[in-house]
Design a protein around this motif. Structure first.
Motif, short mmCIF file in Angstrom:
data_model
loop_
_atom_site.label_atom_id
_atom_site.label_comp_id
_atom_site.label_asym_id
_atom_site.label_seq_id
_atom_site.Cartn_x
_atom_site.Cartn_y
_atom_site.Cartn_z
N LEU A 274 0.83 -1.21 0.00
CA LEU A 274 0.00 0.00 0.00
C LEU A 274 0.86 1.26 0.00
O LEU A 274 0.57 2.23 -0.72
N MET A 275 1.93 1.25 0.79
CA MET A 275 2.79 2.42 0.86
C MET A 275 3.51 2.66 -0.45
O MET A 275 3.72 3.81 -0.86
N TRP A 276 3.90 1.60 -1.13
CA TRP A 276 4.50 1.77 -2.45
C TRP A 276 3.50 2.42 -3.41
O TRP A 276 3.87 3.30 -4.20
N ALA A 277 2.25 1.99 -3.34
CA ALA A 277 1.24 2.59 -4.22
C ALA A 277 0.99 4.05 -3.87
O ALA A 277 0.91 4.90 -4.76
N ILE A 278 0.89 4.35 -2.57
CA ILE A 278 0.57 5.72 -2.15
C ILE A 278 1.74 6.66 -2.38
O ILE A 278 1.59 7.71 -3.03
N VAL A 279 2.89 6.30 -1.85
CA VAL A 279 4.05 7.19 -1.96
C VAL A 279 4.57 7.22 -3.39
O VAL A 279 4.89 8.28 -3.94
#
Length: 374
Positions: A274-279
C-alpha cells in the motif's frame, strides 16, 4: 554587456486614513509595489518610468503588475484615474493633478477600464477581473475581503476552495493585525504538522486529524497573509512549499504504523504494498506535473483544460486524501481508509499520465497546448 534594467518608480498620490490588514493603506501599497519589483519613491524623476497610485482607491496587485508593464497607460474606475504609468516629471505632475481632481487626464494615455478588463493570473491559476474599489476609511472590510478573495487560487482542492475559505479569512486578518509574518504562521503550522505525524504514529487518529486540519488551515493562511500584506518572499515561498511537498508521505507512513495501536492491523507485506502505491503514486504524479510544466512553458497540468481544473478539486493530494481517511475513520476503519487512498492515488496517477500523453500528442501534431484560462 547589457545594462541592468532600471525598475519603475512607485509613487502614491494623496492620503487615506484607512487601515488594511493592520497597516496604513499607503504603507501596504508601497510594500506591495516593492514586492512587485518597483522602486518606492516620494516623487517622480525624469528619465524614469513612474507608476502613480491614487490612494482614494484600493486595487488588486494584478492591476499593479499589468499597468507597470504598460507604459503610458492609466487604469480607471468610473472614469477616474486609479493607477497610471507615465514617464518624466511633467507627465507625472499632470496625472497627479488629475488624480486630485484638479485637472483632466492628458491625451495620449491608453485607458484601461477596471469595469471591463480581464487578466489571466498564471501564479494563482485563474482568469479574473481583478478588483478596484473606492477605499473608505470607515469601511475597510470590503476591500480586505476583496483583497483576500483576489489572493485565492482559482484552481485548488475542494477543501481549500470551499470549506475553510471563510474561517481562513478571519485568521489572515487577525494574524495581520497581530503583526505576525507569513513565515511565523508557516512555522506554527509546521509544529502542528509534526504533531499530527506523531499522533498518527501512535494510532491517535482523531487528535492527529485535529492537528492536521489546523496545519491545513494555516497552510492556507500563510500564503494569503503574504499576498494581502505584500510580504511575499523567495525563502518564505520555499519554506511553505517545501513543507507542502515533503510531509504527505510521512503522514501516510505514520497512519499505516498507527494501525496496530488502534486495533486494526494489516499484514506487514500488505502495508508495504500500500505504501508503495501511495508514496510511489504521489511522487510520480509530482514528476508528471513537473514534466508538463517543463515541456509546456511553465503551465500547470491542472489548467490545461476545464476537466483538469475540475479534477484538481479531488485529485490524490493531501486534503482530498484526508477526506478519505476521515470518512473511513468515522466507521472505525482507518485500515480501509489507507486502502481506499492507495486506490485513489493509482486512479489519479493514471489520469495525469493520460493527460500528459494527450498533451504530448497534441504538441507533436503541431497543435498548441495552452491553458483554457489564457
Amino acid at each position: 554587456m547589457a545594462k541592468p534594467s532600471i525598475p519603475n518608480l512607485f509613487v502614491t498620490v494623496g492620503s487615506n486614513a484607512a487601515h488594511l490588514f493592520g497597516m496604513e493603506a499607503s504603507i501596504r501599497a508601497r510594500r506591495i509595489a516593492a514586492n512587485a519589483g518597483l522602486e518606492v519613491a516620494d516623487v517622480a524623476a525624469d528619465g524614469r518610468g513612474t507608476v502613480l497610485a491614487n490612494m482614494a482607491y484600493a486595487w488588486d496587485p494584478a492591476w499593479l503588475r499589468e499597468i507597470a508593464g504598460r507604459p503610458d497607460s492609466v487604469l480607471t474606475l468610473g472614469g477616474q484615474p486609479v493607477l497610471a504609468h507615465v514617464s518624466g516629471v511633467q507627465a507625472a505632475n499632470t496625472v497627479t493633478a488629475a488624480m486630485n481632481a484638479s485637472a483632466a487626464l492628458p491625451e495620449g494615455l491608453e485607458r484601461v477600464s477596471a469595469e471591463t478588463g480581464e487578466l489571466s493570473n498564471s501564479a494563482l491559476r485563474k482568469k479574473e477581473r481583478p478588483f478596484v474599489l473606492p477605499l473608505d476609511p470607515d469601511n475597510p472590510g470590503l476591500v480586505e475581503r476583496a483583497a483576500y478573495d483576489g489572493a485565492y487560487k482559482g484552481v485548488t482542492d475542494a477543501l481549500t476552495l470551499y470549506l475553510w475559505r471563510k474561517p481562513a479569512f478571519y485568521l489572515t486578518r487577525w494574524a495581520a493585525e497581530m503583526g505576525m509574518s507569513p513565515n511565523m504562521v508557516t512555522l506554527i503550522g509546521a509544529v502542528f504538522c509534526l504533531l499530527a505525524f506523531f499522533l498518527f504514529w501512535e494510532g491517535r487518529y482523531w487528535l492527529g486529524t485535529l492537528a492536521g486540519f489546523v496545519f491545513m488551515v494555516l497552510d492556507t493562511v500563510d500564503g494569503k497573509l503574504a499576498r494581502c500584506t505584500g510580504a511575499s518572499s523567495k525563502w518564505g515561498n520555499i519554506f511553505d512549499h517545501g513543507i507542502d511537498l515533503i510531509h504527505p508521505p510521512f503522514w501516510w507512513w505514520a497512519w499505516a504504523h498507527g494501525l496496530d495501536a488502534y486495533g486494526t492491523p494489516l499484514e506487514p507485506v500488505y502495508v508495504v504494498m500500500l505504501m508503495w502505491a501511495i508514496v510511489g503514486g504521489y511522487v510520480l504524479q509530482r514528476a508528471i506535473e513537473g514534466i508538463f510544466m517543463r515541456r509546456f512553458g511553465g503551465m500547470h497540468i491542472h489548467v490545461w483544460k476545464p476537466i483538469d481544473s475540475q479534477f484538481r478539486l479531488i485529485t490524490a493530494r493531501r486534503n482530498p486524501n484526508m477526506v478519505i481517511l476521515v470518512a473511513a475513520l468515522l466507521f472505525g476503519r482507518p485500515d480501509v481508509g489507507l486502502e481506499l487512498m492507495a486506490l485513489w492515488t493509482i486512479v489519479s496517477l493514471i489520469f495525469h499520465a493520460v493527460r500528459l500523453a494527450q498533451a504530448n500528442a497534441v504538441h507533436d501534431r503541431g497543435g498548441k497546448v495552452v491553458s483554457w484560462l489564457a
